[in-house]
Design an enzyme around this catalytic site. Structure first.
Site, mmCIF file in Angstrom:
data_model
loop_
_atom_site.group_PDB
_atom_site.id
_atom_site.type_symbol
_atom_site.label_atom_id
_atom_site.label_comp_id
_atom_site.label_asym_id
_atom_site.label_seq_id
_atom_site.Cartn_x
_atom_site.Cartn_y
_atom_site.Cartn_z
ATOM 1 N N HIS A 174 -39.369 5.991 23.339
ATOM 2 C CA HIS A 174 -39.901 4.849 22.574
ATOM 3 C C HIS A 174 -40.982 4.107 23.365
ATOM 4 C CE1 HIS A 174 -37.349 5.086 19.026
ATOM 5 N NE2 HIS A 174 -36.316 5.333 19.803
ATOM 6 N N ASP A 212 -42.058 -0.693 21.814
ATOM 7 C CA ASP A 212 -41.639 0.559 21.165
ATOM 8 C C ASP A 212 -42.873 1.424 20.931
ATOM 9 O OD1 ASP A 212 -40.071 2.505 19.566
ATOM 10 O OD2 ASP A 212 -38.577 0.905 19.563
ATOM 11 N N GLU A 219 -32.637 7.622 22.374
ATOM 12 C CA GLU A 219 -33.517 8.547 21.647
ATOM 13 C C GLU A 219 -34.711 9.012 22.494
ATOM 14 O OE1 GLU A 219 -32.751 7.262 17.076
ATOM 15 O OE2 GLU A 219 -34.204 6.039 18.141
HETATM 16 C C1 ACM Z 1 -31.203 2.662 18.116
HETATM 17 O O1 ACM Z 1 -30.898 2.329 16.966
HETATM 18 N N1 ACM Z 1 -32.068 3.638 18.336
HETATM 19 C C2 ACM Z 1 -30.637 1.990 19.275
#
Ligand code: ACM
Length: 626
Positions: free
Chosen positions: A280, A206, A344
């Site tokens: 991420h 991440d 995201e």
């Molecule tokens: C997430 O909670 N961004 C998958």
């Protein structure tokens, strides 16, 4: 000499054992599920119980099977000294079935996948199951075993038939925001296996850390596994602007990961590794800035939480590197699924990029969502070419779903519904369904720092993974359910355990037990207290629920009866009436209490539960007013 000393001890112990058996029998009698979590498909209770003694023979027809190995190791560690016999090689005349436990994989007839049959009579215990089914039959048997005398146990007579509602039952763990060593990861896998959860989703990369060794790209861990410091308190909306000024790092070598994979496989847990892309990915970009759309910028591994605008650029160089990384990941992890993230991913960097504009025009891609879809499609093709399948978060639906992808629906049920309607497999994991275990477990200000939200035990328990919007054919694509443990605010393993327990047990029942077999009162008040008492004794942390009947509330009237049951077997409940927070120096609750409140009067009845090992619940407050 030894034996003569032992004989009187042994005799002396018998009355104690009988007392323990009686104590157990009284709770078990009223529980239709005999204490088993998740509740089995069918339990027919019998009369009496089987007594496991040092003389009980363990009869097996598949001695090298890993479920059998697990059970014999379990017995040894728990202080049992039973003899294990291979029925294929031992003369049947040389032993009696009376006082035996038979574990059979070579039985006739079919069982549903992961299913087992368990029969307990006063003379004999028999488990039939193959592979995971045998392992789960053993887990149920272990949960039914009672008694505190080493080498002895009582098992209530019953016939159980059991198999799971869903084939995918998962728990996730984010080791990027905070890192936990392999000893803890194994302990986590133990918890999953004990509750028949068969999938561990390991969130390995991440913005704030890259945690898996990739031999071809050593900077991913040399640079990407380290951050200079971490934000204190909430990332946004909190009252702290400070950072802790403490370097933070950690990663797993491939050898360590291989060891964890073996450990999980021995417990019938598949591991799904997640390599996040295209968002991420700040830790990877910090290590290799050429992965970004602006390699001239200076990047640093994330030090606070949220969503970074610095994402992977869809260049040939990026895909080459991702293919290399995924190849190492697939060589390491043997399972069917590779999770590629996909959630995201802000499109700001792509919008600014000349390269992305010309790529979109060359590929006839209309917008940046289309570009994300094209990105995931390319990755899927590569993963499929290696004989594996991708899982992605539900954003991978945007701009068009890759042909063979499985979708994890996290933003409510709608992504899951859309994917199932398109004929794709779906794993339900919505935060709104109580499946984000980083969310707060109560509304009390006494809860530890969390990301917020509200996911009490009963909400997790009540979740139904099959949305009513799906018809029967579409519903078959819901292959299962998972809870996620994001760890921005979970800095220690004890806090992971606090977040996960007891909600993991509720999740287990959501994934395993038929919808019509679920009963929250039976789960929380008859079965859970004993499971929590066992955890309490083994040193695993958990959230101690406040006593049943003591939950925060305001009651109006003049006369009240308060009746409480501790949420952990053997725990004590202390109370105050003076408004102060109770502690172990206050009055102990011993039984139902009557209160009369004068007109215009009020009284606070506050409680705390303290377990045998000293774990404490929140302080609860019942306000009675007239
Ligand atoms: C997430 O909670 N961004 C998958």
């Amino acid at each position: 000499m030894n034996t003569t000393i032992q004989i009187p001890n042994y005799k002396f112990r018998i009355p104690i054992i009988i007392l323990l058996f009686l104590a157990f029998t009284s709770t078990a009698q009223s529980d239709p599920n005999l204490g088993i979590i998740p509740a089995p498909v069918s339990v027919n209770k019998g009369k009496g119980e089987f007594r496991l003694t040092p003389e009980t023979l363990i009869l097996v027809d598949s001695p090298s099977n890993k479920a059998i190995h697990f059970f014999t190791e379990y017995l040894k560690k728990a202080g049992y000294i039973n003899t294990v016999l291979d029925v294929n090689t031992v003369d049947k005349k040389k032993y009696s079935l009376k006082n035996s436990i038979t574990l059979s994989l070579n039985f006739k007839g079919d069982l549903p996948a992961e299913g087992y049959r368990l029969s307990v009579t006063e003379n004999q215990v028999i488990i039939e199951g193959r592979g995971a089914g045998m392992f789960y039959g053993i887990q149920s048997l272990i949960q039914m075993m009672h008694g505190t005398n080493p080498g002895y146990a009582a098992i209530p007579c019953a016939t159980i038939k059991d198999y799971p509602r869903f084939s995918y039952r998962g728990m996730h763990l984010d080791v990027a925001r905070h890192f936990y060593d392999t000893a803890f990861v194994k302990k986590y896998i133990d918890m999953l296996a004990a509750y028949k959860i068969n999938s561990f989703h390991w969130h390995l990369t991440d913005d704030q850390g890259w945690r898996i060794e990739i031999r071809k790209y050593p900077k991913l861990t040399e640079v990407g596994s380290k951050r200079a410091q971490t934000k204190i308190g909430r990332a946004t909306g909190g009252d702290s602007t400070s950072y802790d000024n403490m370097p933070y790092e950690g990663f797993y070598t491939q050898d360590q990961i291989a060891d964890v994979i073996r450990y999980a496989s021995d417990r019938y847990v598949q591991i799904i590794p997640e390599i996040e892309m295209p968002g991420h990915s700040l830790a990877a970009i910090t290590a290799y800035p050429e992965l970004s759309c602006d390699p001239s910028k200076t990047y640093k591994v994330g030090e606070t939480w949220g969503v970074s605008n610095d994402v992977l650029c869809p260049t040939n160089e990026t895909f080459k590197m991702l293919d290399d990384i995924l190849l190492e990941v697939m060589e390491l992890f043997p399972g069917k699924y590779i999770h590629i993230g996909g959630d995201e991913c802000p499109k700001i960097a792509w919008k600014k990029s000349e390269f992305c504009r010309s790529l979109m025009s060359e590929q006839n891609i209309n917008d940046e969502n289309g570009l994300q879809s094209w990105f995931i499609g390319k990755i899927e093709k590569y993963v499929n070419s290696q004989g594996r399948n991708i899982i992605g978060w539900d954003e991978i639906l945007e701009g068009g779903l890759a042909p063979n992808a499985t979708v994890m629906s996290w933003r409510g049920d709608k992504g899951g519904i859309a994917a199932a309607q398109l004929g794709h497999d779906v794993i339900m994991t919505p935060g709104s369904g109580g499946l984000y275990f980083d969310h707060a477990q109560s509304k009390s200000p006494q809860e530890p720092l969390s990301i917020g939200g509200y996911a009490p035990l009963e909400k997790t328990y009540a979740y139904n993974p099959v949305p009513s919007a799906l018809n029967a054919e579409q519903a078959k694509h819901v292959i299962g359910v998972q809870a996620n443990v994001w760890t921005e605010y979970i800095t220690t393993t004890a806090k992971v355990e606090y977040a996960v327990l007891p909600r993991l047990m509720a999740l287990a029942e959501v994934g395993w037990t038929p919808a019509n077999g679920k009963d929250f009162t039976n789960f929380s008040q008859q079965r859970l207290p004993r499971h929590l008492a066992r955890l309490d004794a083994t040193g695993t942390n958990f959230r101690v629920p406040v006593a049943y009947g003591a939950e925060d509330t305001t009651l109006s009237g003049s006369h009240f009866t308060i009746k409480l049951t501790p949420a952990v077997e053997g725990a004590k409940i202390y109370y105050t009436l003076d408004g102060y927070a109770p502690r172990e120096t206050d009055q102990e609750y011993k039984g139902p209490m009557e209160f009369t409140i004068p007109e215009h009067g009020s009284l606070h009845f506050k409680t705390i539960t303290i377990t045998a090992a000293g774990r404490r619940s929140n302080v609860s407050d019942i306000k009675m007013e007239n």
